[in-house]
Design a protein around this motif. Sequence first.
Motif, PDB file in Angstrom:
ATOM      1  N   MET A  34       0.821  -1.351  -0.177  1.00 32.31           N
ATOM      2  CA  MET A  34      -0.106  -0.064  -0.169  1.00 32.31           C
ATOM      3  C   MET A  34       0.898   1.091   0.082  1.00 32.31           C
ATOM      4  O   MET A  34       1.770   1.281   0.823  1.00 32.31           O
ATOM      5  CB  MET A  34      -0.718  -0.108   1.209  1.00 32.31           C
ATOM      6  CG  MET A  34      -2.007  -1.314   1.187  1.00 32.31           C
ATOM      7  SD  MET A  34      -2.939  -1.236   2.653  1.00 32.31           S
ATOM      8  CE  MET A  34      -3.414  -2.814   2.884  1.00 32.31           C
TER       9      MET A  34
ATOM     10  N   LEU B 233      -7.601  -1.563   3.162  1.00 32.01           N
ATOM     11  CA  LEU B 233      -8.338  -1.921   2.006  1.00 32.01           C
ATOM     12  C   LEU B 233      -9.638  -2.474   2.442  1.00 32.01           C
ATOM     13  O   LEU B 233      -9.657  -3.137   3.327  1.00 32.01           O
ATOM     14  CB  LEU B 233      -7.874  -2.649   0.882  1.00 32.01           C
ATOM     15  CG  LEU B 233      -6.533  -2.543   0.081  1.00 32.01           C
ATOM     16  CD1 LEU B 233      -5.943  -3.695  -0.667  1.00 32.01           C
ATOM     17  CD2 LEU B 233      -6.960  -1.298  -0.952  1.00 32.01           C
TER      18      LEU B 233
ATOM     19  N   VAL C 133     -12.240  -5.537  -1.604  1.00 24.57           N
ATOM     20  CA  VAL C 133     -11.107  -5.304  -2.477  1.00 24.57           C
ATOM     21  C   VAL C 133     -10.023  -5.786  -2.225  1.00 24.57           C
ATOM     22  O   VAL C 133      -9.292  -6.546  -3.131  1.00 24.57           O
ATOM     23  CB  VAL C 133     -10.844  -4.028  -2.602  1.00 24.57           C
ATOM     24  CG1 VAL C 133      -9.520  -3.275  -3.138  1.00 24.57           C
ATOM     25  CG2 VAL C 133     -12.095  -2.726  -2.885  1.00 24.57           C
ATOM     26  N   ALA C 134      -9.637  -6.312  -0.958  1.00 21.70           N
ATOM     27  CA  ALA C 134      -8.493  -7.010  -0.567  1.00 21.70           C
ATOM     28  C   ALA C 134      -8.671  -8.372  -1.055  1.00 21.70           C
ATOM     29  O   ALA C 134      -7.556  -9.202  -1.560  1.00 21.70           O
ATOM     30  CB  ALA C 134      -8.285  -7.139   0.825  1.00 21.70           C
TER      31      ALA C 134
END
Length: 256
Positions: free
Chosen positions: A230, A237, A241-242
């Motif tokens: 990141m 996140l 999304v992760a």
Amino acid sequence: MKEKEKKEMENESNTLIIEGRNAVLEAFRSGRTIDKLFVLDGCQDGPVRTIVREAKKQDTILNFVGKERLSQLSGTGKHQGVIACAAAYGYSDIEDMFCLAEERGEPPFLILLDNIEDPHNLGAIIRTANLAGAHGVIIPKRRAVGLTSTVVKTSAGALNYTPVAKVTNIAKTIEELKERGLWFVCADMGGETMYSLNLTGPIGMVIGNEGEGVGRLVKEKCDFVAGIPMKGEIDSLNASVAAGVLAYEIVRQRMK
């Protein structure tokens, strides 16, 4: 209303609500998956005891509540002291996931979710699971969202193709799956950069709760802890999304 109760009400409003003693009993006897059963506290007559027995056989979450709570859940006002929250979509078995992997001639790729509470996140993860070629998604029975109508809608049809199973204990399930040859990786910002890990072969990917991440006991069962690089000012996140980022690193490595 407390924040936790408000969240529960929102989840239940997106679930099939079954009211009345006969309707609830028939739902159990037909084999329908019932996530939760609400029973009027103190009600002990024969039909209600029969319904409670059926709920215990299926390991349904039982809640004994007051009249006000039942009235909040009821859409008809004729609940007769019992209301069931049924899954909007049917669950699969973990064995179905292994069968799917075998049909495709691929090593199993499963996604396990440790107490995901947001139905939009669950739906998005199921959609990602389908597109990434995962053979199934495993969720816990308690303290997590089930297959509500919002999840079905957010998955954009992926539920028709990607099996979802519900288990009592994620950590124990990991142990059982390890005996079948799977390795496990969980996403955690304190982990080793995901690009340096070997994520090929039979694998289970674990994604944690939106606020707290992967629980300690579950993390201890994992073979790898993967950190997602990141570069921004915030440190985490969104859970879905992760899941997408780590799933596609697994896809990249499996395509080599």
